[in-house]
Design a protein around this motif. Sequence first.
Motif, PDB file in Angstrom:
ATOM      1  N   LEU A 285       0.815  -1.214   0.000  1.00 51.42           N
ATOM      2  CA  LEU A 285       0.000   0.000   0.000  1.00 51.42           C
ATOM      3  C   LEU A 285       0.845   1.258   0.000  1.00 51.42           C
ATOM      4  N   ASP A 286       2.112   1.149   0.416  1.00 49.68           N
ATOM      5  CA  ASP A 286       2.981   2.324   0.387  1.00 49.68           C
ATOM      6  C   ASP A 286       3.680   2.514  -0.949  1.00 49.68           C
ATOM      7  N   GLY A 287       3.368   1.656  -1.926  1.00 51.34           N
ATOM      8  CA  GLY A 287       3.949   1.794  -3.256  1.00 51.34           C
ATOM      9  C   GLY A 287       5.171   0.944  -3.498  1.00 51.34           C
ATOM     10  N   THR A 288       5.631   0.182  -2.510  1.00 57.94           N
ATOM     11  CA  THR A 288       6.794  -0.688  -2.689  1.00 57.94           C
ATOM     12  C   THR A 288       6.441  -1.852  -3.611  1.00 57.94           C
ATOM     13  N   PRO A 289       7.192  -2.067  -4.707  1.00 59.72           N
ATOM     14  CA  PRO A 289       6.877  -3.180  -5.618  1.00 59.72           C
ATOM     15  C   PRO A 289       6.895  -4.517  -4.887  1.00 59.72           C
TER      16      PRO A 289
ATOM     17  N   GLY B 292     -12.342  -2.201 -10.474  1.00 61.26           N
ATOM     18  CA  GLY B 292     -10.957  -1.775 -10.474  1.00 61.26           C
ATOM     19  C   GLY B 292     -10.253  -1.941  -9.141  1.00 61.26           C
ATOM     20  N   ASP B 293     -10.995  -2.296  -8.084  1.00 66.81           N
ATOM     21  CA  ASP B 293     -10.391  -2.450  -6.758  1.00 66.81           C
ATOM     22  C   ASP B 293      -9.645  -3.787  -6.640  1.00 66.81           C
ATOM     23  N   THR B 294      -8.698  -3.809  -5.703  1.00 69.56           N
ATOM     24  CA  THR B 294      -7.903  -5.003  -5.418  1.00 69.56           C
ATOM     25  C   THR B 294      -8.406  -5.674  -4.148  1.00 69.56           C
ATOM     26  N   LEU B 295      -8.530  -6.989  -4.187  1.00 70.02           N
ATOM     27  CA  LEU B 295      -8.837  -7.790  -2.999  1.00 70.02           C
ATOM     28  C   LEU B 295      -7.574  -8.552  -2.610  1.00 70.02           C
TER      29      LEU B 295
ATOM     30  N   ASP C  34      -2.104  -8.978   4.830  1.00 66.59           N
ATOM     31  CA  ASP C  34      -1.071  -8.726   3.822  1.00 66.59           C
ATOM     32  C   ASP C  34      -1.689  -7.920   2.681  1.00 66.59           C
ATOM     33  N   PRO C  35      -2.108  -6.672   2.964  1.00 69.00           N
ATOM     34  CA  PRO C  35      -2.817  -5.883   1.952  1.00 69.00           C
ATOM     35  C   PRO C  35      -1.913  -5.481   0.791  1.00 69.00           C
ATOM     36  N   LEU C  36      -2.426  -5.640  -0.410  1.00 66.92           N
ATOM     37  CA  LEU C  36      -1.672  -5.339  -1.627  1.00 66.92           C
ATOM     38  C   LEU C  36      -2.538  -4.495  -2.555  1.00 66.92           C
ATOM     39  N   LEU C  37      -1.906  -3.951  -3.580  1.00 64.97           N
ATOM     40  CA  LEU C  37      -2.611  -3.082  -4.522  1.00 64.97           C
ATOM     41  C   LEU C  37      -2.128  -3.385  -5.935  1.00 64.97           C
TER      42      LEU C  37
END
Length: 732
Positions: free
Chosen positions: A320-324, A423-426, A431-434
């Motif tokens: 969620l912080d943008g880290t790949p 368009g949302d991510t589950l 371990d939340p991801l985007l």
Amino acid sequence: MGDKTHTHPGAAGRAMTADHPASVRNVVLVGPSGSGKTTLVEALALTAGAVNRAGRVEDGGTVSDHDDIEHRQHRSVQLSLVPVEWEGIKINLLDTPGYADFVGELRAGLRAADAALFVVSASDGVDGATRMVWEECQAVGMPRALVVTHLESARADFEEMTRACAEAFGADDPDAVLPLYLPLRGPAGPDGHAPVTGLVGLLSQKLFDYSPGERKESEPGEDQLPGLEEARDRLIEGIIAESEDETLMDRYLGGEQVDVKTLIEDLERAVARGTFHPVLAAAPAAEDARQGLGTVELLELITRGFPTPFEHPMPDVTDLDGTPRPLTPCDPEGPLVAEVVKTSSDPYVGRISLVRVFSGTLRPDDTVHVSGHGLADRGHEDHDVDEKTGALSVAFGKQQRPVEQAVAGDLVCVAKLGRAETGDTLSAKDDPLLMEPWRMPDPLLPLAIQAHSKPDEDKLSLGLSRLVAEDPTMRLEQNQDTHQVVLWCLGEAHADVALERLRSRYGVQVDVVPHKVPLRETFAGKAAGRGRHVKQSGGHGQYAICEIEVEPLPGGSGIEFVDKVVGGAVPRQFIPSVEKGVRAQAAKGIAAGHPLVDVRVTLLDGKSHSVDSSDAAFQTAGALALREAAAETRIHLLEPVAEVSVLIPDDYVGAVMSDLSSRRGRVLGTEQTGAGRTLIRAEVPEFEIGRYAIDLRSLSHGTATFSRAYARHEPMPPQVAERLREQDGDTP
């Protein structure tokens, strides 16, 4: 392919499940409007045993029962899923609209699928709209096979259509588009047209006759062998070359006989790479037939020659912080990463989310993290929430059949995700991801609406929020300048569907009103004004006098306030009050009710009273002074100007440039973009391009695209401003 006769026990009445990604094929049907995609889906479902001869599923409804609007409009307006089973493989068929207004549904289908059946009509040929759909697939690297339909038409010519497709889609290599089967024609009718009654498999060298009502296999006749061998050699060389199997090419050219199994493996590799596009033919079954022509061959191609979900590139995933966050593609045991590709509402179970699982395994009643970022400009708030999933099911028409899980690579319908939007991510709650969302088309047609009645007004906000949650290609705007509610759509048909859904699905009746362009006002020259607010009404009165000078500034300067009072004529504590009154009046407008901008207001002098002067009095005096100054000079109306970029085939450049000039546009330049297209850049008043999305489509026969961005406000020509005042009573 096509080396055996098929019978199928059918899948009607039970939910099709997959326990491993290798047993799933996700296939999207794409093509221009009217090419026969939905009819082909129904024919495939019939052949696979998912529906009966009447096209109905075992527990009621038809395979095409998806939306009442589609029945009324006689065309597809949304992405729909039809799962079938063939040879132990679950095939998720995704039917997409072909009309340009619903390109958002097409892109959602491309995101969810691993390969595409590109459907073209033999009676229509390859036109600009067909090329644009092909380019949509090309832009995302989607593997494709071509399916030629409408072979029953008197004008239908499979061979000519294959040549046209090779010319249009083969780029620099016409051998990248070749038929897998050749049509077998029956006796010519009175009109001279010989109908296609069967197919000859080039790889299997078998003849498949559909004229008896079901597929019958036999050997080709001696008279058919010479043409068959020539076409087969070209196909095999094309498959091997595009699969880049150099060792096999050397063996083949050396005279070695290559077995069909090896050729099919190379075919799958070439299709998956997106470099080879096999061509097939298909037609719906006749009234007394159990299988439509070419449907078995298509199901064989899908199960044996199309890529599995393992070969689908993993979209970019981050924390969620943008880290790949690198992930193994399509790992059922990996972290949960799924995406909502479509959101719809069911009158009985509420919101239903169509979800593609890219990693991990999704189960009913899981608590998942819902991440939605990047669509705030379309009325979608960013959100990070935990939600509990409801039942998982597979859709078939209007039926929902429960399943116990959805493994990586599969598609599933999820109930009761109240916050998740398209368009949302589950992902797992711990371990939340985007996922990076797919590219949404820009809605460029404004639709200004207002509630029809007070009860509708109470329901309007909720109805609109649900509408844009389902369809992110719409943008909801609450315009603060014009005080209008504006739905930005992709075209007239898109707007019609939005209004119909508001009415029928959410019970909200709205009226469409003229869309207002946010105008501004400014001073044409320097002017002075005196504001005098003196009142005596018993007790403390009101006393404030101020003198100002107003002069125009360059565009984009806003309101500049300068204090040049000397000698304390206006006490220091009241100077901000004058400025506040000036700015409040500027926001209301001073001539036609539009905000005043790009002026410098200089406070020069004034008078006050030791008892009766106040903040409110000097605010009023400042507003009066600005109005008086406006009466002393000419006021310009400023209109917004947009930067417009039009991508157009070269054949239409002249017509588009002429049209832009007629809209008071200034062409800034043109540039060639390759493939016979030109990019035109221009500046056009927004007042002139309200319906440009519709007009450009008509002008270019659906082959052009454009984008627009606000550039600045600039003075409106006097004759145009006067015409607006006459038409609208100072309210454009």
